[in-house]
Design an enzyme around this catalytic site. Structure first.
Site, PDB file in Angstrom:
ATOM      1  N   GLY A   9     -90.830  40.432 -21.061  1.00  0.00           N
ATOM      2  CA  GLY A   9     -91.046  39.220 -21.867  1.00  0.00           C
ATOM      3  C   GLY A   9     -91.587  39.627 -23.235  1.00  0.00           C
ATOM      4  N   GLY A  12     -91.500  37.603 -26.861  1.00  0.00           N
ATOM      5  CA  GLY A  12     -92.181  36.324 -27.043  1.00  0.00           C
ATOM      6  C   GLY A  12     -93.391  36.401 -27.965  1.00  0.00           C
ATOM      7  CD  GLN A  13     -97.856  32.364 -29.634  1.00  0.00           C
ATOM      8  OE1 GLN A  13     -97.880  31.789 -28.547  1.00  0.00           O
ATOM      9  NE2 GLN A  13     -98.660  32.011 -30.628  1.00  0.00           N
ATOM     10  CG  ASP A  35     -87.437  38.944 -23.906  1.00  0.00           C
ATOM     11  OD1 ASP A  35     -86.689  38.051 -23.455  1.00  0.00           O
ATOM     12  OD2 ASP A  35     -88.585  38.711 -24.324  1.00  0.00           O
ATOM     13  CG  ASP A  53     -83.050  37.531 -15.273  1.00  0.00           C
ATOM     14  OD1 ASP A  53     -84.241  37.200 -15.070  1.00  0.00           O
ATOM     15  OD2 ASP A  53     -82.086  36.787 -15.030  1.00  0.00           O
ATOM     16  CE1 TYR A 143     -97.505  28.601 -18.285  1.00  0.00           C
ATOM     17  CE2 TYR A 143     -99.368  27.258 -18.982  1.00  0.00           C
ATOM     18  CZ  TYR A 143     -98.667  28.447 -19.033  1.00  0.00           C
ATOM     19  OH  TYR A 143     -99.121  29.477 -19.830  1.00  0.00           O
ATOM     20  CE  LYS A 147     -98.953  31.459 -16.625  1.00  0.00           C
ATOM     21  NZ  LYS A 147     -98.436  32.828 -16.734  1.00  0.00           N
TER      22      LYS A 147
HETATM   23  P1  NAD Z   1     -93.061  33.097 -24.869  1.00  0.00           P
HETATM   24  O1  NAD Z   1     -92.306  31.961 -24.318  1.00  0.00           O
HETATM   25  O2  NAD Z   1     -93.282  33.190 -26.330  1.00  0.00           O
HETATM   26  O3  NAD Z   1     -92.379  34.464 -24.416  1.00  0.00           O
HETATM   27  C1  NAD Z   1     -91.889  34.677 -23.129  1.00  0.00           C
HETATM   28  C2  NAD Z   1     -90.806  35.736 -23.218  1.00  0.00           C
HETATM   29  O4  NAD Z   1     -90.301  35.940 -21.892  1.00  0.00           O
HETATM   30  C3  NAD Z   1     -89.612  35.304 -24.094  1.00  0.00           C
HETATM   31  O5  NAD Z   1     -89.320  36.302 -25.033  1.00  0.00           O
HETATM   32  C4  NAD Z   1     -88.479  35.118 -23.096  1.00  0.00           C
HETATM   33  O6  NAD Z   1     -87.211  35.461 -23.608  1.00  0.00           O
HETATM   34  C5  NAD Z   1     -88.903  36.068 -21.981  1.00  0.00           C
HETATM   35  N1  NAD Z   1     -88.302  35.688 -20.699  1.00  0.00           N
HETATM   36  C6  NAD Z   1     -88.088  34.446 -20.215  1.00  0.00           C
HETATM   37  N2  NAD Z   1     -87.459  34.518 -19.021  1.00  0.00           N
HETATM   38  C7  NAD Z   1     -87.296  35.832 -18.764  1.00  0.00           C
HETATM   39  C8  NAD Z   1     -86.696  36.536 -17.697  1.00  0.00           C
HETATM   40  N3  NAD Z   1     -86.117  35.905 -16.666  1.00  0.00           N
HETATM   41  N4  NAD Z   1     -86.715  37.886 -17.732  1.00  0.00           N
HETATM   42  C9  NAD Z   1     -87.258  38.548 -18.777  1.00  0.00           C
HETATM   43  N5  NAD Z   1     -87.828  37.926 -19.830  1.00  0.00           N
HETATM   44  C10 NAD Z   1     -87.839  36.579 -19.810  1.00  0.00           C
HETATM   45  O7  NAD Z   1     -94.443  33.170 -24.074  1.00  0.00           O
HETATM   46  P2  NAD Z   1     -95.831  33.797 -24.554  1.00  0.00           P
HETATM   47  O8  NAD Z   1     -96.559  32.758 -25.301  1.00  0.00           O
HETATM   48  O9  NAD Z   1     -95.608  35.129 -25.169  1.00  0.00           O
HETATM   49  O10 NAD Z   1     -96.566  33.923 -23.149  1.00  0.00           O
HETATM   50  C11 NAD Z   1     -96.502  35.084 -22.378  1.00  0.00           C
HETATM   51  C12 NAD Z   1     -97.320  34.863 -21.118  1.00  0.00           C
HETATM   52  O11 NAD Z   1     -98.659  34.506 -21.466  1.00  0.00           O
HETATM   53  C13 NAD Z   1     -96.800  33.720 -20.232  1.00  0.00           C
HETATM   54  O12 NAD Z   1     -97.005  34.062 -18.882  1.00  0.00           O
HETATM   55  C14 NAD Z   1     -97.698  32.573 -20.595  1.00  0.00           C
HETATM   56  O13 NAD Z   1     -97.835  31.676 -19.530  1.00  0.00           O
HETATM   57  C15 NAD Z   1     -99.008  33.264 -20.875  1.00  0.00           C
HETATM   58  N6  NAD Z   1     -99.872  32.477 -21.756  1.00  0.00           N
HETATM   59  C16 NAD Z   1     -99.542  32.262 -23.056  1.00  0.00           C
HETATM   60  C17 NAD Z   1    -100.364  31.487 -23.875  1.00  0.00           C
HETATM   61  C18 NAD Z   1    -100.045  31.234 -25.318  1.00  0.00           C
HETATM   62  O14 NAD Z   1    -100.734  30.414 -25.955  1.00  0.00           O
HETATM   63  N7  NAD Z   1     -99.026  31.863 -25.883  1.00  0.00           N
HETATM   64  C19 NAD Z   1    -101.544  30.960 -23.346  1.00  0.00           C
HETATM   65  C20 NAD Z   1    -101.829  31.157 -22.000  1.00  0.00           C
HETATM   66  C21 NAD Z   1    -101.004  31.961 -21.223  1.00  0.00           C
HETATM   67  C1  AKB Z   2     -99.343  26.326 -23.284  1.00  0.00           C
HETATM   68  O1  AKB Z   2     -99.728  25.450 -24.095  1.00  0.00           O
HETATM   69  O2  AKB Z   2     -98.559  26.127 -22.346  1.00  0.00           O
HETATM   70  C2  AKB Z   2     -99.933  27.712 -23.440  1.00  0.00           C
HETATM   71  C3  AKB Z   2    -101.126  27.877 -22.557  1.00  0.00           C
HETATM   72  C4  AKB Z   2    -102.443  27.436 -23.032  1.00  0.00           C
HETATM   73  O3  AKB Z   2    -100.986  28.332 -21.453  1.00  0.00           O
HETATM   74  N1  AKB Z   2    -100.233  27.935 -24.807  1.00  0.00           N
END
Ligand code: NAD
Ligand code: AKB
Length: 319
Positions: A9, A12-13, A35, A53, A143, A147
């Site tokens: 992944g 992603g962000q 990814d 994947d 979600y 988690k």
């Molecule tokens: P994001 O959506 O920006 O990135 C997720 C990445 O996973 C994407 O690049 C997507 O292409 C990839 N992906 C999706 N399905 C996939 C698959 N089947 N196989 C491989 N890759 C796949 O998410 P993020 O914000 O970077 O979050 C990453 C993790 O952190 C997640 O588990 C999210 O729940 C957790 N999280 C994020 C935040 C936040 O604010 N960004 C807060 C709390 C928790």
């Molecule tokens: C969301 O809003 O889903 C995420 C998180 C706090 O898990 N940024």
């Protein structure tokens, strides 16, 4: 010998910045980015990339075993807002990948696993102010349910199979390197792009909806500090509360207006308001502070300054 790391992944962000930081620390060649896309995201071309994947269990297993990967950061998931639109798939994606990785660690193919949880594990019956590590947890979103279940499984694999799995309940993360991927806290990133474009901003949350937030640099540092910490320090194997700052859309708007007085915002809540209403307003992260020395650097004021300096509106236009 330097550990070999796989970030799933990675586009992603969080993944984009995590891969860059890990490569700086461990060397480009030791950090594999993975990814869904055929091509490596532009920002990650400096090191190895694999199309993967996480739901393709056999491919994930053989890649990790063949390449002698030591550590996995499993970031692939559907976030809160996107997950509500497709609950069955969200449950599948958020859980199956985790089992694949935990099983590899149980079989001793992996030494360490990082898996992120979220403030979404809390729900409407949780005390919302200074939410403790141990408290009522009745999440009402798919979600949050995924988690919380993931946290329970992480602890189970640690206790029963000796798996070294580590986790953080991230708050909403604010960053400019890549765009957020479908969460309830995404408004707090989009607001900076709209400010830079000279647009009036429409918030999908009410003006007084306060949520826990964190600047990405703090989140990445916390993740690496947790993973580099001696295993004996990690007393919590479900997931650690982590706190940066808290703000509402109105407070964020006012902070931006200190630097851009002409900036305007309006508040038009949509379905994401219902999700936000069930989440805490602030988090007690004293366990992380005591166990592995966590301390945040960024306040609302300082993250606003950095975001306004660095946000590049071309990222939004090209997305
Ligand atoms: P994001 O959506 O920006 O990135 C997720 C990445 O996973 C994407 O690049 C997507 O292409 C990839 N992906 C999706 N399905 C996939 C698959 N089947 N196989 C491989 N890759 C796949 O998410 P993020 O914000 O970077 O979050 C990453 C993790 O952190 C997640 O588990 C999210 O729940 C957790 N999280 C994020 C935040 C936040 O604010 N960004 C807060 C709390 C928790
Ligand atoms: C969301 O809003 O889903 C995420 C998180 C706090 O898990 N940024």
């Amino acid at each position: 010998m330097m550990s070999k790391i796989l970030v799933i992944g990675a586009g992603g962000q969080i993944g984009t910045e995590l891969v860059l930081s890990l490569r700086e620390l461990k060397g480009d060649e030791h950090v594999f980015a993975a990814d869904l896309k055929d091509d490596c995201p532009e920002k990650l071309v400096g090191g190895p990339y694999v199309k993967m994947d996480v739901l393709d269990k056999e491919f994930v297993r053989s890649f990790i075993i063949k390449n002698k990967i030591d550590e996995v950061y499993l970031l692939a998931a559907l976030l809160s807002a996107t997950a509500e639109k497709n609950p069955a798939f969200a449950w599948k994606l958020n859980m199956e990948g985790l089992f694949t990785i935990l099983d590899l660690a149980k079989e001793k193919h992996l030494k360490k696993v990082f898996w992120p949880s979220s403030i979404a594990v809390f729900g409407p019956t949780t005390p919302p102010e200074n939410t403790p590590q141990l408290t009522i947890m009745e999440p009402s979103t798919v979600y949050g349910i995924s988690k919380l279940a993931g946290e329970r499984w992480c602890e189970y694999y640690a206790n029963n199979y000796g798996v070294d799995v580590r986790s953080i309940r991230y708050p909403g993360l604010i960053s400019y390197t890549s765009l957020p991927g479908g969460g309830t806290t995404d408004y707090a990133v989009d607001i900076f792009y709209q400010a830079k474009l000279g647009n009036e901003f429409t918030s999908f949350l009410k003006e007084d909806t306060t949520l826990p937030m964190m600047y990405m640099e703090d989140a990445i540092r916390a993740t690496i500090e947790l993973m580099e910490s001696d295993s004996d320090n990690i007393k919590i194997r479900s997931s650690y509360n982590l706190s940066g700052c808290s703000f509402s859309p109105k407070e964020l708007t006012e902070e931006i207006q200190k630097l851009m007085p002409e900036f305007k915002a309006k508040y038009v809540p949509d379905f994401r308001q219902d999700i936000a209403d069930t989440w805490p307003r602030s988090i007690d992260d004293s366990n992380a502070r005591v166990d592995w020395g966590w301390k945040e650097k960024f306040s609302t004021e300082s993250l606003v300054k950095v975001m306004l300096n660095h946000v590049d509106v071309n990222l939004l236009k090209n997305s």
